[in-house]
Scaffold this motif. Structure first.
Motif, PDB file in Angstrom:
ATOM      1  N   GLU A 119       0.817  -1.212   0.000  1.00 10.37           N
ATOM      2  CA  GLU A 119       0.000   0.000   0.000  1.00 10.37           C
ATOM      3  C   GLU A 119       0.849   1.259   0.000  1.00 10.37           C
ATOM      4  O   GLU A 119       0.422   2.311  -0.432  1.00 10.37           O
ATOM      5  CB  GLU A 119      -0.913  -0.001   1.228  1.00 10.37           C
ATOM      6  N   SER A 120       2.082   1.171   0.477  1.00  7.25           N
ATOM      7  CA  SER A 120       2.970   2.327   0.507  1.00  7.25           C
ATOM      8  C   SER A 120       4.308   1.960  -0.100  1.00  7.25           C
ATOM      9  O   SER A 120       4.676   0.792  -0.158  1.00  7.25           O
ATOM     10  CB  SER A 120       3.159   2.841   1.938  1.00  7.25           C
TER      11      SER A 120
ATOM     12  N   CYS B 279       1.400  14.733   6.972  1.00  2.43           N
ATOM     13  CA  CYS B 279       0.907  14.300   5.668  1.00  2.43           C
ATOM     14  C   CYS B 279       0.805  15.485   4.724  1.00  2.43           C
ATOM     15  O   CYS B 279       0.459  16.603   5.138  1.00  2.43           O
ATOM     16  CB  CYS B 279      -0.454  13.615   5.832  1.00  2.43           C
TER      17      CYS B 279
ATOM     18  N   GLY C 124       0.258  11.841   0.198  1.00  4.88           N
ATOM     19  CA  GLY C 124      -0.937  11.191  -0.300  1.00  4.88           C
ATOM     20  C   GLY C 124      -1.097  11.504  -1.777  1.00  4.88           C
ATOM     21  O   GLY C 124      -1.095  12.671  -2.183  1.00  4.88           O
TER      22      GLY C 124
ATOM     23  N   MET D 247       1.760   7.195  -0.103  1.00  8.53           N
ATOM     24  CA  MET D 247       0.649   6.275   0.067  1.00  8.53           C
ATOM     25  C   MET D 247      -0.544   6.788  -0.710  1.00  8.53           C
ATOM     26  O   MET D 247      -0.492   7.863  -1.329  1.00  8.53           O
ATOM     27  CB  MET D 247       0.252   6.157   1.545  1.00  8.53           C
ATOM     28  N   SER D 248      -1.603   6.033  -0.646  1.00  6.80           N
ATOM     29  CA  SER D 248      -2.866   6.532  -1.171  1.00  6.80           C
ATOM     30  C   SER D 248      -3.383   7.629  -0.240  1.00  6.80           C
ATOM     31  O   SER D 248      -2.935   7.763   0.898  1.00  6.80           O
ATOM     32  CB  SER D 248      -3.883   5.401  -1.269  1.00  6.80           C
TER      33      SER D 248
ATOM     34  N   ALA E  54      -6.230   7.924   1.308  1.00  6.94           N
ATOM     35  CA  ALA E  54      -6.900   7.413   2.504  1.00  6.94           C
ATOM     36  C   ALA E  54      -5.895   6.912   3.529  1.00  6.94           C
ATOM     37  O   ALA E  54      -6.001   7.211   4.730  1.00  6.94           O
ATOM     38  CB  ALA E  54      -7.882   6.304   2.117  1.00  6.94           C
ATOM     39  N   ALA E  55      -4.901   6.158   3.078  1.00  4.85           N
ATOM     40  CA  ALA E  55      -3.902   5.620   3.999  1.00  4.85           C
ATOM     41  C   ALA E  55      -3.058   6.733   4.613  1.00  4.85           C
ATOM     42  O   ALA E  55      -2.729   6.705   5.805  1.00  4.85           O
ATOM     43  CB  ALA E  55      -3.006   4.615   3.272  1.00  4.85           C
ATOM     44  N   ALA E  56      -2.700   7.710   3.783  1.00  3.91           N
ATOM     45  CA  ALA E  56      -1.892   8.811   4.301  1.00  3.91           C
ATOM     46  C   ALA E  56      -2.660   9.621   5.332  1.00  3.91           C
ATOM     47  O   ALA E  56      -2.104  10.059   6.345  1.00  3.91           O
ATOM     48  CB  ALA E  56      -1.446   9.702   3.143  1.00  3.91           C
TER      49      ALA E  56
ATOM     50  N   GLN F 272      -4.978   8.586   7.340  1.00  2.00           N
ATOM     51  CA  GLN F 272      -5.115   7.840   8.592  1.00  2.00           C
ATOM     52  C   GLN F 272      -3.817   7.817   9.391  1.00  2.00           C
ATOM     53  O   GLN F 272      -3.844   7.651  10.612  1.00  2.00           O
ATOM     54  CB  GLN F 272      -5.560   6.415   8.294  1.00  2.00           C
ATOM     55  N   SER F 273      -2.676   7.990   8.728  1.00  2.00           N
ATOM     56  CA  SER F 273      -1.385   7.841   9.412  1.00  2.00           C
ATOM     57  C   SER F 273      -0.909   9.120  10.076  1.00  2.00           C
ATOM     58  O   SER F 273       0.056   9.095  10.837  1.00  2.00           O
ATOM     59  CB  SER F 273      -0.316   7.386   8.404  1.00  2.00           C
TER      60      SER F 273
ATOM     61  N   GLN G 190     -12.014   9.605   7.130  1.00  2.86           N
ATOM     62  CA  GLN G 190     -10.598   9.485   7.491  1.00  2.86           C
ATOM     63  C   GLN G 190     -10.023  10.800   8.008  1.00  2.86           C
ATOM     64  O   GLN G 190      -9.056  10.796   8.777  1.00  2.86           O
ATOM     65  CB  GLN G 190      -9.772   9.022   6.285  1.00  2.86           C
TER      66      GLN G 190
END
Length: 472
Positions: free
Chosen positions: A8-9, A27, A52, A69-70, A72-74, A76-77, A99
């Motif tokens: 994913e990353s 981010c 992201g 990352m995508s 959404a993933a970025a 959340q992190s 998110q």
């Protein structure tokens, strides 16, 4: 056959063998110039950076040490997200609202012109992601300023938002980047912040208008006296003198008037304080605006002085001048006559050039000391001495230089073409008034009273029994 699973990353550089305690990353949405440069500065300041992107595996070159990352993933992190994309691409953020809930979103976007949208970009972003805390910041910094290191005015970061905690988090990040934070209040000030980068020389508007007006006036005034008058009265076409001779008369006149206008508001302010007997009453608005643009007036005056110097240096190589010198020399040879040396003229010309050189040298010193990098290294007393004492000395030298140029021309009626005074005489009016008023204000009895007023003393009202009133 097992299907290959893509990570994913993607890490853009290998991890070190000794892993340090990880902190929460920051981010960045957007991999353009601003996003890449901001990420580079954050990495240099010790932050972990996560990008992201719509295409995590093919988003172009990014700073080494950053992770991509995508969206959404970025989101959340990280707890703080920089939105480095244009308003036109904000729509996808609405789908990421879950998110982004509770996150701090830093909107760095700007528009191409004022009032392009009914609401500010930051307010629009807040409406798309109601659960987040939007802060408008970093939009007054360019990618170039971040990349090369901000300096002077570029160190300022304006921010606004509805959440004090969110603004504090952004302010701490900006401070760690070596920037100065100025809080402009709630998110309703976002439109004002977005209009800042669209302003074109707001502090220069009045000086430029004044400079343009003076230049146009004296150009047409001298054009009428020197070119049109000669053509009408003497039937001679000397229009070729417009390019150099006429311009070299306009530049010093405008420069001298602009320089005197730098010091005239200070003289007017002193006269007002003496008349009122107090320093606690506000000056008129027009005088406040005038005093705030004195630096710009001085720099424009210095620019015109430079043009005068350059135009003067090319005089010996002009065809018209070389022709006149050669023609005069040949005529004297044919007539077998010489011209006696005039000591008075020699003194006048040498004094004229000396005053001009001294005045221009001090003028350049004033311009250099007004640069932020130089003025920041000076104490207030040193800066005041250069800008005030040496400034008036510069004005005196330049005014005396002009008086030596005119010499006794005001005595001859032939210089009053069509009953109009020469241009240099008009240019001497304002600086002469400023120098005379400054001389009067420098008299011990006047200067003593003015000093007392500026130290807090107030003149007693007529119906008051006391002689003095001291504000403490």
């Amino acid at each position: 056959m097992l299907e290959e699973v893509k990570p994913e990353s993607v890490m853009l550089c290998p991890l070190g063998t000794a892993a340090a305690p990880e902190q929460e990353p920051l981010c960045i949405f957007g991999t353009g110039d601003m996003g890449r440069t901001l990420g580079q500065r954050l990495l240099q300041s010790g932050y972990r950076v996560v990008y992201g992107s719509r295409r995590p595996h093919s988003c172009g070159p990014l700073p080494q040490g950053a992770q991509v990352m995508s969206h959404a993933a970025a989101a959340q992190s990280a707890g703080l997200v920089f939105i480095c994309i244009h308003r036109e691409h904000y729509n996808f953020l609405e789908t990421l609202a879950p998110q982004l809930r509770g996150k701090v979103l830093v909107d760095v976007s700007n528009n191409l012109k004022k009032n392009l949208y009914p609401e500010a970009n930051a307010e629009y972003l807040q409406r798309l992601t109601p659960g987040s805390h939007v802060v408008k910041a970093f939009n007054t910094l360019s990618a170039w300023a971040l990349q090369n290191g901000p300096s002077d005015a570029n160190r300022q970061v304006y921010l606004c938002g509805n959440s004090a905690e969110a603004k504090q988090a952004v302010a701490e990040t900006a401070t760690k980047l070596g920037l100065t934070v100025l809080d402009r209040g709630s998110l309703s000030a976002a439109r004002e912040l977005e209009d800042f980068p669209l302003q074109l020389f707001p502090e220069w508007r009045l000086p430029l208008q004044l400079c343009f007006g003076l230049t146009v006036f004296f150009f047409f005034f001298l054009l009428t006296r020197d070119i049109i008058y000669t053509y009408v009265e003497q039937k001679k076409d000397i229009s070729f003198r417009i390019m150099v001779s006429l311009a070299n008369k306009v530049f010093p006149i405008v420069s001298l008037i602009m320089l005197s206008l730098c010091y005239l508001p200070g003289v007017i302010a002193a006269v007002l304080q003496l008349y009122r007997g107090t320093k606690y009453r506000r000056f008129p608005d027009w005088l406040d605006r005038w005093m705030l643009c004195r630096k710009q007036l001085g720099l424009l005056a210095l620019g015109f002085a430079f043009l005068h110097v350059l135009y003067t240096l090319i005089i010996p190589i002009r065809y018209y001048v070389r022709f006149r010198i050669a023609d005069s020399t040949i005529s004297k040879i044919k007539e077998n006559r010489t011209t006696e040396f005039d000591t008075t003229m020699a003194w006048r010309s040498d004094s004229y050039y000396a005053m001009g050189i001294l005045g221009f040298g001090l003028f350049v010193l004033l311009g250099i000391s007004s640069l932020p990098s130089v003025s920041n290294a000076l104490s207030w007393r040193e800066f005041s001495f250069i800008q005030s004492k040496l400034g008036y000395l510069t004005l005196f030298f330049c005014t005396f230089h002009t008086y030596l140029y005119g010499w006794d021309k005001f005595l001859y009626p032939s210089y009053y073409k069509w009953f109009t005074p020469p241009g240099f005489m008009l240019g001497l009016v304002v600086p002469s008034v400023v120098l005379v008023l400054k001389l009067l204000l420098s008299l011990p009895c006047v200067d003593r009273s003015l000093t007392h007023i500026r130290q807090g003393w107030e003149r007693t009202a007529p119906d008051d029994d006391s002689k003095k009133a001291l504000i403490t």
